[in-house]
Design a protein around this motif. Structure first.
Motif, PDB file in Angstrom:
ATOM      1  N   PRO A 305       1.306  -1.755  -4.544  1.00 42.75           N
ATOM      2  CA  PRO A 305       0.613  -1.813  -3.288  1.00 42.75           C
ATOM      3  C   PRO A 305       0.190  -0.412  -2.559  1.00 42.75           C
ATOM      4  CG  PRO A 305       2.755  -2.553  -2.706  1.00 42.75           C
ATOM      5  CD  PRO A 305       2.618  -2.451  -4.358  1.00 42.75           C
ATOM      6  N   SER A 306      -0.757   0.011  -1.885  1.00 49.58           N
ATOM      7  CA  SER A 306      -1.092   1.054  -1.344  1.00 49.58           C
ATOM      8  C   SER A 306      -0.346   1.250  -0.010  1.00 49.58           C
ATOM      9  CB  SER A 306      -2.503   1.370  -1.150  1.00 49.58           C
ATOM     10  OG  SER A 306      -2.808   2.381  -0.595  1.00 49.58           O
ATOM     11  N   PRO A 307       0.688   2.487   0.292  1.00 51.62           N
ATOM     12  CA  PRO A 307       1.030   2.546   1.627  1.00 51.62           C
ATOM     13  C   PRO A 307       0.225   2.919   2.619  1.00 51.62           C
ATOM     14  CG  PRO A 307       1.585   4.363  -0.008  1.00 51.62           C
ATOM     15  CD  PRO A 307       0.637   3.428  -0.667  1.00 51.62           C
ATOM     16  N   HIS A 345     -19.341  17.480   5.684  1.00 54.48           N
ATOM     17  CA  HIS A 345     -20.195  15.990   5.878  1.00 54.48           C
ATOM     18  C   HIS A 345     -19.263  14.728   5.220  1.00 54.48           C
ATOM     19  CE1 HIS A 345     -22.765  13.054   7.360  1.00 54.48           C
ATOM     20  NE2 HIS A 345     -23.411  13.018   6.363  1.00 54.48           N
ATOM     21  N   HIS A 346     -19.390  15.044   3.919  1.00 53.19           N
ATOM     22  CA  HIS A 346     -19.107  14.025   2.999  1.00 53.19           C
ATOM     23  C   HIS A 346     -17.356  13.685   2.918  1.00 53.19           C
ATOM     24  CE1 HIS A 346     -23.159  13.034   2.258  1.00 53.19           C
ATOM     25  NE2 HIS A 346     -23.358  14.326   2.145  1.00 53.19           N
ATOM     26  N   VAL A 347     -16.822  15.024   3.000  1.00 49.98           N
ATOM     27  CA  VAL A 347     -15.175  14.756   2.715  1.00 49.98           C
ATOM     28  C   VAL A 347     -14.304  14.785   3.924  1.00 49.98           C
ATOM     29  CG1 VAL A 347     -13.387  15.934   1.568  1.00 49.98           C
ATOM     30  CG2 VAL A 347     -15.768  15.782   0.457  1.00 49.98           C
ATOM     31  N   VAL A 348     -14.675  15.892   4.909  1.00 50.90           N
ATOM     32  CA  VAL A 348     -13.647  15.946   5.828  1.00 50.90           C
ATOM     33  C   VAL A 348     -14.308  15.381   7.111  1.00 50.90           C
ATOM     34  CG1 VAL A 348     -13.051  17.659   7.777  1.00 50.90           C
ATOM     35  CG2 VAL A 348     -13.456  18.398   5.327  1.00 50.90           C
ATOM     36  N   ASP A 349     -15.442  15.169   7.381  1.00 46.96           N
ATOM     37  CA  ASP A 349     -15.941  14.254   8.448  1.00 46.96           C
ATOM     38  C   ASP A 349     -15.919  12.783   8.238  1.00 46.96           C
ATOM     39  OD1 ASP A 349     -16.171  16.888   9.992  1.00 46.96           O
ATOM     40  OD2 ASP A 349     -18.360  16.712   9.800  1.00 46.96           O
ATOM     41  N   SER A 350     -15.928  12.618   7.222  1.00 48.95           N
ATOM     42  CA  SER A 350     -15.959  11.082   6.742  1.00 48.95           C
ATOM     43  C   SER A 350     -14.556  10.504   6.491  1.00 48.95           C
ATOM     44  CB  SER A 350     -16.648  10.711   5.399  1.00 48.95           C
ATOM     45  OG  SER A 350     -16.093  11.581   4.323  1.00 48.95           O
ATOM     46  N   GLY A 351     -13.399  11.426   6.560  1.00 49.55           N
ATOM     47  CA  GLY A 351     -12.183  11.100   6.591  1.00 49.55           C
ATOM     48  C   GLY A 351     -11.439  10.599   5.121  1.00 49.55           C
ATOM     49  N   ARG A 352     -12.221  11.410   4.030  1.00 48.58           N
ATOM     50  CA  ARG A 352     -11.890  11.279   2.601  1.00 48.58           C
ATOM     51  C   ARG A 352     -10.604  11.848   2.597  1.00 48.58           C
ATOM     52  NH1 ARG A 352     -15.579   8.553  -0.453  1.00 48.58           N
ATOM     53  NH2 ARG A 352     -13.534   8.103  -1.674  1.00 48.58           N
ATOM     54  N   LEU A 353     -10.287  13.033   3.102  1.00 47.67           N
ATOM     55  CA  LEU A 353      -9.077  13.614   3.063  1.00 47.67           C
ATOM     56  C   LEU A 353      -7.825  12.752   3.218  1.00 47.67           C
ATOM     57  CD1 LEU A 353      -9.588  17.297   4.128  1.00 47.67           C
ATOM     58  CD2 LEU A 353      -9.587  16.754   1.967  1.00 47.67           C
ATOM     59  N   TYR A 354      -8.013  11.832   4.028  1.00 47.57           N
ATOM     60  CA  TYR A 354      -6.868  10.994   4.548  1.00 47.57           C
ATOM     61  C   TYR A 354      -6.971   9.778   3.303  1.00 47.57           C
ATOM     62  CZ  TYR A 354      -6.830  12.872   9.195  1.00 47.57           C
ATOM     63  OH  TYR A 354      -6.687  13.720  10.202  1.00 47.57           O
ATOM     64  N   ASP A 355      -7.928   9.385   2.935  1.00 46.66           N
ATOM     65  CA  ASP A 355      -7.779   8.583   1.646  1.00 46.66           C
ATOM     66  C   ASP A 355      -7.286   9.331   0.416  1.00 46.66           C
ATOM     67  OD1 ASP A 355      -9.169   6.667   3.365  1.00 46.66           O
ATOM     68  OD2 ASP A 355     -11.407   7.439   2.155  1.00 46.66           O
ATOM     69  N   ALA A 356      -7.494  10.506   0.193  1.00 45.63           N
ATOM     70  CA  ALA A 356      -6.950  11.317  -0.687  1.00 45.63           C
ATOM     71  C   ALA A 356      -5.552  11.393  -0.656  1.00 45.63           C
ATOM     72  CB  ALA A 356      -7.592  12.558  -1.059  1.00 45.63           C
ATOM     73  N   ALA A 357      -5.127  11.659   0.684  1.00 47.04           N
ATOM     74  CA  ALA A 357      -3.664  11.849   0.906  1.00 47.04           C
ATOM     75  C   ALA A 357      -2.825  10.385   0.748  1.00 47.04           C
ATOM     76  CB  ALA A 357      -3.414  12.305   2.121  1.00 47.04           C
ATOM     77  N   ARG A 358      -3.495   9.482   0.871  1.00 46.10           N
ATOM     78  CA  ARG A 358      -2.913   7.780   0.885  1.00 46.10           C
ATOM     79  C   ARG A 358      -2.934   7.617  -0.614  1.00 46.10           C
ATOM     80  NH1 ARG A 358      -6.465   5.633   3.551  1.00 46.10           N
ATOM     81  NH2 ARG A 358      -5.298   5.589   5.709  1.00 46.10           N
ATOM     82  N   VAL A 360      -1.972   9.976  -2.743  1.00 47.12           N
ATOM     83  CA  VAL A 360      -0.741  10.670  -3.092  1.00 47.12           C
ATOM     84  C   VAL A 360       0.221   9.835  -3.060  1.00 47.12           C
ATOM     85  CG1 VAL A 360       0.319  12.760  -2.790  1.00 47.12           C
ATOM     86  CG2 VAL A 360      -2.323  13.087  -2.997  1.00 47.12           C
ATOM     87  N   LEU A 361       0.495   9.263  -1.903  1.00 45.36           N
ATOM     88  CA  LEU A 361       1.416   8.601  -1.590  1.00 45.36           C
ATOM     89  C   LEU A 361       1.659   7.241  -2.532  1.00 45.36           C
ATOM     90  CD1 LEU A 361       1.368   8.416   2.267  1.00 45.36           C
ATOM     91  CD2 LEU A 361       2.661   9.850   0.841  1.00 45.36           C
ATOM     92  N   TRP A 362       0.465   6.720  -2.829  1.00 43.91           N
ATOM     93  CA  TRP A 362       0.586   5.580  -3.681  1.00 43.91           C
ATOM     94  C   TRP A 362       0.894   5.891  -5.193  1.00 43.91           C
ATOM     95  CZ3 TRP A 362      -2.229   4.718  -8.171  1.00 43.91           C
ATOM     96  CH2 TRP A 362      -2.205   3.561  -8.810  1.00 43.91           C
ATOM     97  N   ALA A 363       0.501   7.144  -5.539  1.00 45.35           N
ATOM     98  CA  ALA A 363       0.671   7.574  -6.828  1.00 45.35           C
ATOM     99  C   ALA A 363       2.187   7.913  -7.049  1.00 45.35           C
ATOM    100  CB  ALA A 363      -0.321   8.650  -7.398  1.00 45.35           C
ATOM    101  N   ASN A 364       2.717   8.529  -5.927  1.00 49.19           N
ATOM    102  CA  ASN A 364       3.985   8.816  -6.213  1.00 49.19           C
ATOM    103  C   ASN A 364       4.991   7.629  -6.037  1.00 49.19           C
ATOM    104  OD1 ASN A 364       5.858  11.027  -5.941  1.00 49.19           O
ATOM    105  ND2 ASN A 364       6.299  10.631  -3.803  1.00 49.19           N
ATOM    106  N   ARG A 365       4.546   6.465  -5.194  1.00 52.50           N
ATOM    107  CA  ARG A 365       5.511   5.316  -5.110  1.00 52.50           C
ATOM    108  C   ARG A 365       5.307   4.711  -6.551  1.00 52.50           C
ATOM    109  NH1 ARG A 365       4.038   0.588  -0.940  1.00 52.50           N
ATOM    110  NH2 ARG A 365       5.033   2.246   0.432  1.00 52.50           N
ATOM    111  N   LEU A 366       4.080   4.729  -7.194  1.00 55.86           N
ATOM    112  CA  LEU A 366       3.925   4.011  -8.588  1.00 55.86           C
ATOM    113  C   LEU A 366       4.944   4.656  -9.581  1.00 55.86           C
ATOM    114  CD1 LEU A 366       1.829   2.257 -10.409  1.00 55.86           C
ATOM    115  CD2 LEU A 366       1.030   4.424 -11.135  1.00 55.86           C
TER     116      LEU A 366
END
Length: 652
Positions: A305-307, A345-358, A360-366
């Motif tokens: 599961p995704s953290p 516009h498409h990465v920072v303002d859209s919140g995709r960096l937070y998705d990418a960080a999440r 990382v946490l998921w892959a680390n847990r896996l």
């Protein structure tokens, strides 16, 4: 031609009336009715853009991004050219292609520092495909406009739309590109921007790596996803217990496509390493016999599961955003300014960096949950894969990669050490053969090669003839790599039309076109076939081996891995590669490759079947390794995993 002469020419058709078989216009042999100079360019991509234009206007050159629309207009005698004609004669295209993926990293690197590190993982790396497509479009379209402006000398440019099939530029990027090029030439830009939707059937949009969020799923999709998640969670729990009970048996995390993953699963013998596969990526989910056999032989299906991000994680991403904002205040060029705008516009303002960080946490847990001993992948630039490779390297786990589709351009991959500013994420490269190894050397890849052969080219079962009794031909889509900046997009459709017409003239009884998996161009190709009266069935789905078994001969490009599936099946393959392009011909020197369709016609008329055995050996090594999948498991166990064990034993 004077303005008055061009106006007179526009009154009477400049070409003969079109019958049932209209000519296919080529960018290398433009219609004679085109003038030497035009007062304005009108940039269009959709038939609705033509509604406001005067059919008798000989002062304006229509520059079309839409190949089929250009063909119609040119055959009607209109003053029109395809935008990719501006790519002809571009000496820097090959050099730009070599460092293409290196330049995609510039936006997040400053003075040798990666500004996007999150828990040791580069978040910027996960957007390499989207930024590379943006760069491809910007560089190709800029070059096209610049070339055409120098050739025809317009005083103004009217923009309705400008695009490539890759659709890497967003709408603001396309408008800003035209404004920047016009400004550099002192040409007036007129904004009538009216871009069509990507789903419009009258335009062609290729498969691309979109970084935007998709549509919200319907309730049936949500219910199905819940069932799949529950099933995956159950299998993941069982696999976790199995892994814990037999911790002495190593496990290799396979992050592979189905093309290479299925042979690897079938080659398991129940005694070697476990094959750890994400449950959502497992192929043939509906084939319970295949699933049970895979589990019995040593497949572990992984589920995690995704953290959620904690407050300190969010603070770390906010710090990354702040560092990027500070570094982006002085772009050096229009290109850099547009890349930064696109990413903002498409990465920072859209919140995709937070998705990418999440992720990382998921892959680390896996990795914590299933403790694989190594990673093997055939997708060196997919976001999740680069994340897992980064975490594996931090843990000291060996990482290996192999081809899923071959490279014949000398394009450096940052994953393999092509960008000296970034750490190499791969230790081993499991090569198909000599050409693969030459490519690694030519791109200065910093990996250890181990030859294993080509699992894509192996046919375990005899070919069953399933086609008609007469002569049958399969044509493969001429779909170029986006890093081949030199190759004009117009070639894709011209090759299709002229190849099918040639086969029809030669008396082939049935012709099929097979589009690349995931292609979005089916309706567009069918419209082309209807306009040119081509007797050809067009397919975008279905097992490729069935198409190969059906065909007596296959015509396609040399830059598709399907070429080796065909040659491995023993079927005649006629590869076509039209200039200009950025392919290194040395990699294809072992076989026959057609650089023009007339030579291909002559060989087909004479019944010549080119001997491609050396080409197959260069890219498949089947004589050396007749069972590549078994060889891959052997190398993983005796070299990749063994090297890790030896390094651990040497550690204090």
């Amino acid at each position: 031609m004077t303005p008055s002469a061009r106006a007179a020419a526009a009154v009477e058709p400049a070409v003969p009336p079109i019958g049932r078989h209209p000519p296919c216009v080529s960018i290398t042999d433009l219609p004679a009715h085109l003038g030497q100079r035009y007062r304005r360019f009108v940039l269009v991509s959709h038939p609705r853009h033509m509604e406001a234009l005067d059919p008798g206007d000989a002062e304006s050159l229509i520059v079309s991004s839409n190949w089929l629309m250009w063909q119609r207009l040119a055959n009607e005698g209109r003053h029109c050219i395809h935008v990719s004609a501006g790519l002809l004669g571009w000496p820097d295209a090959v050099t730009l292609g070599v460092d293409h993926f290196v330049r995609t990293n510039d936006w997040y690197l400053r003075n040798g520092r990666d500004l996007t590190l999150f828990r040791g993982v580069s978040l910027g790396r996960r957007f390499v495909r989207a930024v590379s497509l943006f760069l491809t479009d910007w560089q190709q379209l800029s070059r096209c406009l610049e070339t055409l402006i120098r050739r025809y000398g317009p005083e103004e440019i009217v923009l309705y739309d400008l695009r490539t099939d890759f659709h890497g530029l967003d709408e603001d990027g396309r408008a800003n590109l035209v404004a920047a090029v016009a400004r550099s030439f002192g040409v007036r830009a007129v904004d009538r921007f009216d871009p069509p939707s990507d789903t419009d059937p009258d335009i062609s949009v290729d498969q691309h790596y979109d970084i935007h969020q998709g549509e919200q799923p319907r309730w049936r999709d949500r219910a199905r996803d819940l069932l799949r998640t529950a099933f995956a969670a159950t299998l993941g729990h069982v696999s976790r217990l199995r892994r814990a009970a037999n911790g002495g048996r190593p496990a290799v995390l396979l992050l592979d496509s189905h093309l290479t993953g299925i042979p690897l699963i079938e080659a398991l013998d129940g005694r070697g390493p476990y094959a750890a596969i994400l449950a959502g990526w497992f192929p043939r989910k509906g084939d319970l016999r295949f699933l049970s056999d895979a589990l019995r032989k040593g497949v572990l299906l992984l589920h995690c599961p995704s953290p959620d991000l904690r407050d300190d994680d969010r603070a770390a991403v906010m710090a990354i955003e702040h560092d990027l904002d500070s570094a982006w205040r002085s772009p050096a060029s229009d290109e850099e300014r547009e890349v930064l705008r696109f990413v903002r516009h498409h990465v920072v303002d859209s919140g995709r960096l937070y998705d990418a960080a999440r992720e990382v946490l998921w892959a680390n847990r896996l990795l914590d949950r299933y403790r694989p001993n190594a990673i093997l992948t055939d997708g060196p630039q997919l976001p999740l894969i680069t994340t897992c490779l980064s975490l594996a390297k931090a843990r000291g786990l060996p990482t290996a990669i192999m081809w899923h589709g071959h490279y014949i351009q000398d394009t450096k991959l940052e994953t393999l050490g092509g960008d000296s500013r970034l750490p190499t994420l791969v230790d081993w490269f499991l090569t198909w053969g000599r050409s693969n190894e030459d490519w690694l050397h030519g791109t200065s890849a910093r990996v250890r090669p181990a030859r294993v052969g080509n699992p894509v080219a192996v046919w375990p079962d005899p070919i069953a003839e399933t086609g008609s009794a007469g002569r049958t031909a399969l044509v493969l889509q001429y779909a170029n790599n986006n890093t081949d900046l030199a190759s004009p997009g117009a070639h894709e459709y011209m090759v299709f039309v002229e190849t099918v017409r040639m086969l029809q003239d030669l008396g082939v009884s049935e012709i099929r076109l097979k589009l690349h998996p995931g292609s979005k161009k089916t309706r567009y190709y069918r419209a082309i076939a209807e306009y040119f009266d081509l007797d050809c069935r067009i397919f975008d789905q279905g097992p490729f081996k069935d198409f190969v078994a059906w065909a007596d001969l296959i015509v396609g490009p040399p830059f598709t891995g399907a070429m080796f599936e065909v040659l491995g099946a023993g079927k005649p393959y006629y590869p076509v590669l039209l200039p200009p392009h950025s392919v290194n011909p040395d990699y294809l020197a072992g076989g026959t490759v057609y650089s023009d369709l007339e030579t291909l016609r002559q060989d087909l008329e004479r019944g010549v079947v080119p001997d491609q055995s050396r080409l197959l050996d260069d890219f498949a090594s089947l004589e050396e390794f007749p069972d590549p999948a078994a060889r891959i498991w052997e190398v993983l166990e005796t070299q990749v995993l063994a090297s890790h064990s030896m390094s651990e034993s040497r550690s204090p």
